[in-house]
Design an enzyme around this catalytic site. Structure first.
Site, PDB file in Angstrom:
ATOM      1  N   HIS A 170       0.157  12.097  -5.238  1.00 42.75           N
ATOM      2  CA  HIS A 170      -0.361  12.091  -3.864  1.00 42.75           C
ATOM      3  C   HIS A 170       0.787  11.868  -2.872  1.00 42.75           C
ATOM      4  CE1 HIS A 170      -3.311  11.027  -0.644  1.00 42.75           C
ATOM      5  NE2 HIS A 170      -2.301  10.255  -0.239  1.00 42.75           N
ATOM      6  N   GLU A 171       1.581  10.846  -3.132  1.00 38.37           N
ATOM      7  CA  GLU A 171       2.663  10.510  -2.191  1.00 38.37           C
ATOM      8  C   GLU A 171       3.712  11.613  -2.134  1.00 38.37           C
ATOM      9  OE1 GLU A 171       2.230   8.274  -0.137  1.00 38.37           O
ATOM     10  OE2 GLU A 171       0.537   7.331  -1.158  1.00 38.37           O
ATOM     11  N   HIS A 194      -6.540   0.376   5.644  1.00 39.14           N
ATOM     12  CA  HIS A 194      -6.462   1.285   6.792  1.00 39.14           C
ATOM     13  C   HIS A 194      -7.078   0.709   8.057  1.00 39.14           C
ATOM     14  CE1 HIS A 194      -5.986   3.452   3.069  1.00 39.14           C
ATOM     15  NE2 HIS A 194      -5.371   4.422   3.724  1.00 39.14           N
ATOM     16  N   TYR A 240      -9.194  11.335   4.524  1.00 36.88           N
ATOM     17  CA  TYR A 240      -9.348  11.289   3.067  1.00 36.88           C
ATOM     18  C   TYR A 240     -10.654  11.951   2.628  1.00 36.88           C
ATOM     19  CZ  TYR A 240      -5.628   7.880   3.681  1.00 36.88           C
ATOM     20  OH  TYR A 240      -4.463   7.259   4.049  1.00 36.88           O
ATOM     21  N   GLU A 244      -3.217  14.729   3.278  1.00 34.42           N
ATOM     22  CA  GLU A 244      -3.728  13.903   2.190  1.00 34.42           C
ATOM     23  C   GLU A 244      -4.136  14.723   0.969  1.00 34.42           C
ATOM     24  OE1 GLU A 244      -3.252  10.873   2.393  1.00 34.42           O
ATOM     25  OE2 GLU A 244      -2.841  10.765   4.552  1.00 34.42           O
ATOM     26  N   HIS A 287       0.851  -1.190   0.000  1.00 35.28           N
ATOM     27  CA  HIS A 287       0.000   0.000   0.000  1.00 35.28           C
ATOM     28  C   HIS A 287       0.893   1.248   0.000  1.00 35.28           C
ATOM     29  CE1 HIS A 287      -3.833   2.067   0.493  1.00 35.28           C
ATOM     30  NE2 HIS A 287      -3.104   2.976   1.125  1.00 35.28           N
ATOM     31  N   ALA A 288       0.626   2.156  -0.945  1.00 32.86           N
ATOM     32  CA  ALA A 288       1.518   3.302  -1.139  1.00 32.86           C
ATOM     33  C   ALA A 288       1.617   4.153   0.123  1.00 32.86           C
ATOM     34  CB  ALA A 288       0.995   4.156  -2.296  1.00 32.86           C
ATOM     35  N   HIS A 336       2.933  14.337   0.210  1.00 34.07           N
ATOM     36  CA  HIS A 336       3.343  14.079   1.605  1.00 34.07           C
ATOM     37  C   HIS A 336       4.809  14.441   1.791  1.00 34.07           C
ATOM     38  CE1 HIS A 336      -0.283  12.030   2.931  1.00 34.07           C
ATOM     39  NE2 HIS A 336      -0.178  11.061   2.044  1.00 34.07           N
TER      40      HIS A 336
HETATM   41  O1  X8Z Z   1      -4.200   5.360   1.337  1.00 33.51           O
HETATM   42  C1  X8Z Z   1      -4.164   6.245   0.497  1.00 33.51           C
HETATM   43  C2  X8Z Z   1      -2.823   6.750  -0.020  1.00 33.51           C
HETATM   44  C3  X8Z Z   1      -1.764   6.690   1.008  1.00 33.51           C
HETATM   45  S1  X8Z Z   1      -2.002   7.819   2.312  1.00 33.51           S
HETATM   46  C4  X8Z Z   1      -2.389   5.931  -1.202  1.00 33.51           C
HETATM   47  N1  X8Z Z   1      -5.307   6.731  -0.034  1.00 33.51           N
HETATM   48  C5  X8Z Z   1      -6.615   6.247   0.390  1.00 33.51           C
HETATM   49  C6  X8Z Z   1      -6.844   4.812  -0.044  1.00 33.51           C
HETATM   50  O2  X8Z Z   1      -6.083   4.303  -0.869  1.00 33.51           O
HETATM   51  O3  X8Z Z   1      -7.797   4.196   0.430  1.00 33.51           O
HETATM   52  C7  X8Z Z   1      -5.412   7.795  -1.018  1.00 33.51           C
HETATM   53  C8  X8Z Z   1      -6.887   7.952  -1.306  1.00 33.51           C
HETATM   54  C9  X8Z Z   1      -7.617   7.155  -0.266  1.00 33.51           C
HETATM   55 ZN    ZN Z   2      -1.752   9.773   1.680  1.00 35.78          ZN
END
Ligand code: X8Z
Ligand code: ZN
Length: 614
Positions: free
Chosen positions: A385-386, A513, A523, A413, A355-356, A389
């Site tokens: 997005h990354e 998450h 988010y 975010e 997961h990024a 950060h």
């Molecule tokens: O988890 C993330 C990022 C890392 S903070 C890739 N996001 C959420 C997800 O993937 O569920 C970005 C958008 C929503």
């Molecule tokens: Zn993020």
């Protein structure tokens, strides 16, 4: 790693913000009932405490980040154990700091000291009870949950073992109902094992939050927004109320198009949409089914994934491309160590947390990303997005450690996403990724693609923590975890499980998450904020195009304004940072509503005579 008191935020470590103290220099008992107040303490004592604690935090953060980084890049029993030990150490320290900070509740300290003390009291995401056995157990559970998710794989009926990345790719591109269903169900086989761990984690972290004076962990999470916890929850409802009419029209249109593709027996027109048909493993953003719902005659005529391939973009070139957007605004290039130490591709020989995420190891220059990049338009956005950060982390590195964070966690975010909103056709042409800019008659297509990504996300962004808040408050009990999850999915998103879920199912655990213990409201906020930031930066840049065609590429004025906010870190209540960019101290969804106004008009027209609602 999710539970460390990491005041410097990586995407996955604590996004610490602070408690409400606007214009009030003493802490209210309502939100901070740990009041073992020592009357003899003075502001000088507070200063001494804050200086000493800062030193300890710097050390703990560095140790904790290194252990977490190694674990996430190389998931084994040993690295999980080492990460859990580091996590336990920093969580215990975090609880100790919170308790000590509370002793200054009634002491007359400066505004700056009060803010730092409040940050110490509120920053833990998974606070442990004050008992070393329990804090060790909590840390081990966290590591175990992350490990189950990170190692998760599914072996198909045909005997092929697939990673989440591979299944994600199929979810995005397959239009075969049964194949999609197998991927959807397959990924959810990884999470039933998490359930007992999750139950115990909630118990322990709730006990930890209660030890710090909160009713439960959800209340503690909601207390992190410079306003009372209850008001924050109401703010989210208010913002959702602003967006919901647009979401409902998008949902209605998409459901009817999916009915045409898969048949109305598979997609009943008066029911929530089956969750496996929306191009994404969690039905959280729907941009991958753009081709199924593209407006006739308004298709912009390019597909970013294909254009990246045609132009020989590999993973590094994609990251370089995103970096050059930030440098065009006046930000310094990423350091050499970023390129040496980041993870850009999925290693074949070991388990990694794919997961990024974006990391700041030392609060100086050691910033990195960790991401199993796929060469798609979608991941090109995630890279922006990354990097958002990382550029944020570097911009606030000179703040005291307490303030090395975003103004609120939504800001962290939102920054990279704000930049990605400027990845318009005009910009893509400028960097040579497309040959011609589609004319304005294609705007509905562009807006549709964006709405599938952004508007579709918003109710998902809201429901994840609606579920967790209710779990932590005890309103949702363990036997109802899964059914309550699907009730919220249906209520907010109008999507439904495509097959009846078994009694063992723990579908929330199949979303990163949840096992990783990363709060999700951030988010939701980011999706509202990024449109406000985009609008403000476009105005600063002197844009005259319609807002959805505005790109701030190369505009140093916009870059300066953005940098001003980033450099502030969390040194001020987020409302102050918000004012710097938008002129207002209140979040508002009108920017996103205005952005999509032409599409909303178009959708309302197309939906005439359709049965909408779910
Ligand atoms: O988890 C993330 C990022 C890392 S903070 C890739 N996001 C959420 C997800 O993937 O569920 C970005 C958008 C929503
Ligand atoms: Zn993020």
């Amino acid at each position: 790693m999710k539970s460390t008191l990491k005041l410097t935020t990586t995407a996955i470590l604590v996004a610490a913000s602070l408690s409400a103290c606007n214009g009030d220099n003493t802490t209210k008992n309502e939100s901070n009932p740990i009041s073992v107040v020592d009357q003899a303490l003075t502001a000088q004592d507070a200063e001494k405490f804050l200086i000493q604690t800062e030193k300890e935090l710097v050390k703990l953060n560095l140790e904790g980040s290194r252990a977490a980084w190694i674990n996430a890049n190389f998931i084994t029993e040993d690295t999980s154990s080492l990460a859990a030990e580091a996590d336990q150490k920093s969580t215990e320290a975090g609880v100790r700091f919170a308790m000590q900070a509370a002793k200054f509740d009634k002491v007359n300290v400066s505004d700056d000291q009060r803010r730092k003390l409040n940050i110490l009291k509120q920053s833990l995401v998974m606070p442990a009870p004050q008992n070393s056995e329990k804090s060790a157990e909590l840390a081990q559970i966290g590591a175990e949950l992350n490990s189950i998710y990170g190692k998760g794989k599914y072996t198909t009926e045909a005997g092929k073992t697939l990673s989440l990345g591979e299944m994600t790719a199929t979810m995005a591109t397959s239009r075969n109902y049964d194949e999609l269903l197998e991927m959807w169900q397959g990924w959810r086989t990884i999470s039933p094992d998490m359930k007992p761990l999750y139950i115990r984690q909630a118990e322990l972290a709730n006990e930890g939050a209660q030890g710090l004076g909160y009713a439960d962990l959800g209340t503690m999470w909601r207390s992190n927004y410079d306003m009372p916890a209850d008001e924050f929850a109401k703010e989210l409802d208010r913002l959702w109320g602003q967006v919901k009419p647009l979401y409902d029209d998008l949902h209605c249109y998409v459901r009817s198009e999916l009915g045409k593709t898969y048949g109305e027996d598979k997609v009943p027109q008066d029911q929530p949409i089956p969750a496996h048909l929306l191009g994404n493993m969690w039905a959280q953003s729907w941009g991958n089914i753009y081709d199924l719902v593209a407006p006739e005659d308004a298709d912009p005529g390019y597909n970013l994934t294909e254009q990246l391939a045609k132009n020989d973009y590999d993973e590094i070139k994609m990251v370089k491309g995103a970096e050059s957007f930030f440098t065009s605004l006046g930000f310094d290039a990423l350091p050499e160590t970023f390129w040496q130490r980041s993870l850009f591709t999925k290693p074949e020989d070991r388990d990694v947390a794919c997961h990024a995420s974006a990391w700041d190891l030392d609060s100086k220059d050691d910033i990195r990303i960790k991401m199993c990049i796929q060469k798609t338009g979608e991941d090109f956005s995630v890279i922006h997005h990354e990097l958002g950060h990382n550029f944020y982390q570097r911009a606030y590195k000179n703040q005291p450690v307490y303030y090395q964070n975003s103004a609120n966690d939504g800001f962290h975010e939102a920054i990279g996403d704000t930049i990605a909103l400027s990845v318009t056709p005009k910009y893509l042409k400028e960097i040579g990724l497309i040959d011609t800019i589609p004319d304005e008659s294609k705007d509905i297509g562009l807006l549709m693609k964006m709405a599938l990504d952004k508007i579709a996300f918003i109710p998902f962004g809201l429901m994840v923590d609606q579920w967790r808040w209710k779990v932590y408050s005890g309103e949702i009990t363990a036997e109802n975890y899964n059914s309550a999850w699907w009730e919220l999915r249906e209520k907010y998103q109008g999507v439904t499980a495509p097959v009846e879920r078994s009694v063992d199912a723990f579908d929330p655990g199949a979303k990163y998450h949840v096992p990783a213990g990363v709060p999700y409201s951030r988010y939701f906020l980011a999706h509202i904020q990024q449109f406000e930031f985009h609008r403000a930066l476009c105005e600063i840049s002197g844009n005259t195009d319609p807002i959805h065609r505005c790109s701030i590429y190369n505009n140093k004025d916009a870059g300066d304004a953005l940098n001003t906010v980033l450099e502030m870190g969390s040194s001020q209540p987020w409302q102050e940072a918000y004012k710097v960019l938008t002129g207002s101290g209140q979040m508002d969804a009108t920017a996103i509503i205005d952005y999509f106004e032409p599409l909303h008009t178009w959708l309302k027209d197309k939906n005439q005579g359709k049965q909408c609602g779910f």
